[in-house]
Design a protein around this motif. Structure first.
Motif, mmCIF file in Angstrom:
data_model
loop_
_atom_site.group_PDB
_atom_site.id
_atom_site.type_symbol
_atom_site.label_atom_id
_atom_site.label_comp_id
_atom_site.label_asym_id
_atom_site.label_seq_id
_atom_site.Cartn_x
_atom_site.Cartn_y
_atom_site.Cartn_z
ATOM 1 N N ASP A 4 -21.756 21.017 1.286
ATOM 2 C CA ASP A 4 -20.397 20.504 1.486
ATOM 3 C C ASP A 4 -19.653 20.316 0.174
ATOM 4 O O ASP A 4 -18.430 20.280 0.148
ATOM 5 N N PHE A 7 -19.123 25.857 -3.093
ATOM 6 C CA PHE A 7 -18.516 27.060 -2.513
ATOM 7 C C PHE A 7 -19.477 28.218 -2.723
ATOM 8 O O PHE A 7 -20.244 28.234 -3.690
ATOM 9 N N TYR A 102 -9.436 28.936 0.780
ATOM 10 C CA TYR A 102 -9.582 28.861 2.233
ATOM 11 C C TYR A 102 -10.239 27.565 2.689
ATOM 12 O O TYR A 102 -9.832 26.976 3.679
ATOM 13 N N HIS A 103 -11.259 27.100 1.954
ATOM 14 C CA HIS A 103 -11.967 25.887 2.392
ATOM 15 C C HIS A 103 -11.047 24.667 2.424
ATOM 16 O O HIS A 103 -11.303 23.715 3.153
ATOM 17 N N ASP A 126 -15.902 33.348 6.876
ATOM 18 C CA ASP A 126 -15.796 34.330 5.807
ATOM 19 C C ASP A 126 -16.691 35.504 6.186
ATOM 20 O O ASP A 126 -17.881 35.516 5.890
#
Length: 176
Positions: A4, A7, A102-103, A126
């Motif tokens: 979490d 990336f 994106y996250h 993804d």
């Protein structure tokens, strides 16, 4: 390290040579930003394990030849092929005001230009072929392609994603 807080940088594509080198494929827009990495986290099972890099040599097409410290034989690195590579979120390069990762969209509200507010972004998928927004809509997961023409813009301050959904997209998910 927890996923979490990280990336996915890329993955280990294959073994290179007989002395423990591997070919890394980075899933990033600017691979040169990562040329001086000293370590990466490698996914083993459900855990992220830190590995110190002895060297990382750029190759064409977002690839790097790399060697981990204390891994000198092909048998040591062969089980790592296919493993995902991670870095802490704190190592992501800073973006311009109108750019986003994106996250960051998880938790944002999706607004369609015709239908209005639709739901909340729950996950970003993804995939090799394309990236998708996973949104909760009327109790069902709706997948929205992240493409020019569909994704119209993002307002970070208001936590909103603006889009123009293709005709009939929502109907596909609402059918029994």
């Amino acid at each position: 390290m927890n996923k979490d807080n990280c990336f996915q940088l890329g993955h280990i594509a294959k073994v290179h040579g007989l002395h423990g080198e591997v070919l890394l494929v980075l899933d990033v827009d600017y691979p040169e930003d990562y040329e001086d990495l000293e370590h990466v986290f490698v996914e083993k099972g459900n855990r992220l394990v830190p590995f110190i890099l002895e060297h990382m040599v750029p190759q064409p097409n977002n690839k790097f030849l790399a060697k981990f410290e204390e891994f000198d034989q092909v048998e040591q690195v062969k089980p790592m092929v296919g493993a995902a590579l991670y870095l802490p979120l704190s190592l992501l390069p800073e973006l311009k005001e109108d750019q986003f990762y994106y996250h960051e969209l998880v938790g944002y509200t999706v607004i369609d230009e015709t239908l209005g507010e639709l739901g909340e972004v729950k996950v970003i998928y993804d995939l090799e072929t394309q990236d998708l927004i996973g949104m909760d809509y009327q109790g069902k997961e709706v997948l929205i392609p992240i493409q020019d023409g569909i994704l119209q813009g993002v307002n970070k301050a208001e936590k909103k994603v603006f889009c123009r959904l293709p005709d009939g997209l929502l109907d596909i998910y609402l059918e029994a």
